[in-house]
Design an enzyme around this catalytic site. Structure first.
Site, PDB file in Angstrom:
ATOM      1  N   VAL A  18      -6.430  39.529 -16.826  1.00  0.00           N
ATOM      2  CA  VAL A  18      -6.072  38.523 -15.582  1.00  0.00           C
ATOM      3  C   VAL A  18      -7.489  38.033 -15.116  1.00  0.00           C
ATOM      4  CG1 VAL A  18      -5.498  38.336 -13.010  1.00  0.00           C
ATOM      5  CG2 VAL A  18      -4.292  39.933 -14.743  1.00  0.00           C
ATOM      6  N   TYR A  19      -7.740  36.808 -15.249  1.00  0.00           N
ATOM      7  CA  TYR A  19      -8.868  35.901 -15.173  1.00  0.00           C
ATOM      8  C   TYR A  19      -8.893  35.341 -13.739  1.00  0.00           C
ATOM      9  CZ  TYR A  19     -10.529  36.224 -19.836  1.00  0.00           C
ATOM     10  OH  TYR A  19     -10.801  36.815 -21.430  1.00  0.00           O
ATOM     11  N   PHE A  20      -9.843  35.233 -13.052  1.00  0.00           N
ATOM     12  CA  PHE A  20     -10.173  34.750 -11.920  1.00  0.00           C
ATOM     13  C   PHE A  20     -10.810  33.584 -11.648  1.00  0.00           C
ATOM     14  CE2 PHE A  20      -8.988  39.000 -11.021  1.00  0.00           C
ATOM     15  CZ  PHE A  20      -8.108  39.197 -10.240  1.00  0.00           C
ATOM     16  N   ASP A  28      -6.520  33.052 -11.805  1.00  0.00           N
ATOM     17  CA  ASP A  28      -6.344  31.619 -12.688  1.00  0.00           C
ATOM     18  C   ASP A  28      -5.215  31.704 -13.745  1.00  0.00           C
ATOM     19  OD1 ASP A  28      -7.165  29.234 -13.701  1.00  0.00           O
ATOM     20  OD2 ASP A  28      -8.946  30.118 -14.685  1.00  0.00           O
TER      21      ASP A  28
END
Length: 179
Positions: free
Chosen positions: A34-36, A96
């Site tokens: 999980v990218y922010f 993101d």
């Protein structure tokens, strides 16, 4: 410093070539990243290794934006993937993209091969060397890449997040064409 070059590859063919070099199989990882949303060159992600029961919080800073081969990286293991994602959201970080992949990790000396089958994108190979001497590390990477039959034409400089976003945009365009 983490120095790596990412190549677009055929997963099975590349697996056979890596093994033919005598590289040692280290492990298989089923990853969910999980990218922010952060402005480049900064990257923040939480990674779950489903099959290993582990999770990591990682901050990276790209040192050669555009080529995306040189990174300063800080990583810590966390005990709870979902709670870590929730803490970051409550701190104001926006999610993101999510990247899911099957990764086979091999090692040959101080060179690490991370062979990835990325959901929705296909096969990629990250060849990585950890070193303070960036040029020496890149030379090692390219020496091994050539043994695998890879060239500059096979390099994929974009980040997985960029590739996923592009695939999502193309999917939406295709949906609009059908309506």
């Amino acid at each position: 410093m983490e120095v790596e070059v990412k190549f677009r590859v055929d997963f099975e063919e590349t697996r056979r070539k890596i093994e033919s070099l005598g590289a040692l199989f280290v492990r298989e990882e089923l990853q969910e990243d999980v990218y922010f949303s952060l402005p480049l060159p900064k990257l923040l992600r939480v990674r779950k290794l489903d099959n290993l029961g582990k999770a990591f919080l990682t901050y990276k800073e790209i040192k050669d934006l555009g080529r995306n081969e040189e990174f300063d990286e800080f990583e810590v293991e966390v005990s709870d993937f979902e709670a870590t994602v929730e803490i970051l959201k409550r701190l104001g970080f926006e999610e993101d993209v999510v990247v899911r992949k099957r990764r086979l990790v091999y090692r040959l000396g101080d060179v690490t091969f991370e062979l990835n089958d990325v959901e929705g994108l296909g096969g990629f190979l990250d060849i990585e060397v950890i070193s303070d001497d960036v040029e020496k590390a890149k030379k090692k990477i390219w020496d091994v890449a050539k043994l695998l039959g890879l060239s500059e034409d096979d390099v994929e400089p974009r980040l997985y997040q960029e590739l996923i976003r592009e695939a999502m945009r193309n999917e939406k365009k295709d949906e609009k064409k059908l309506t």
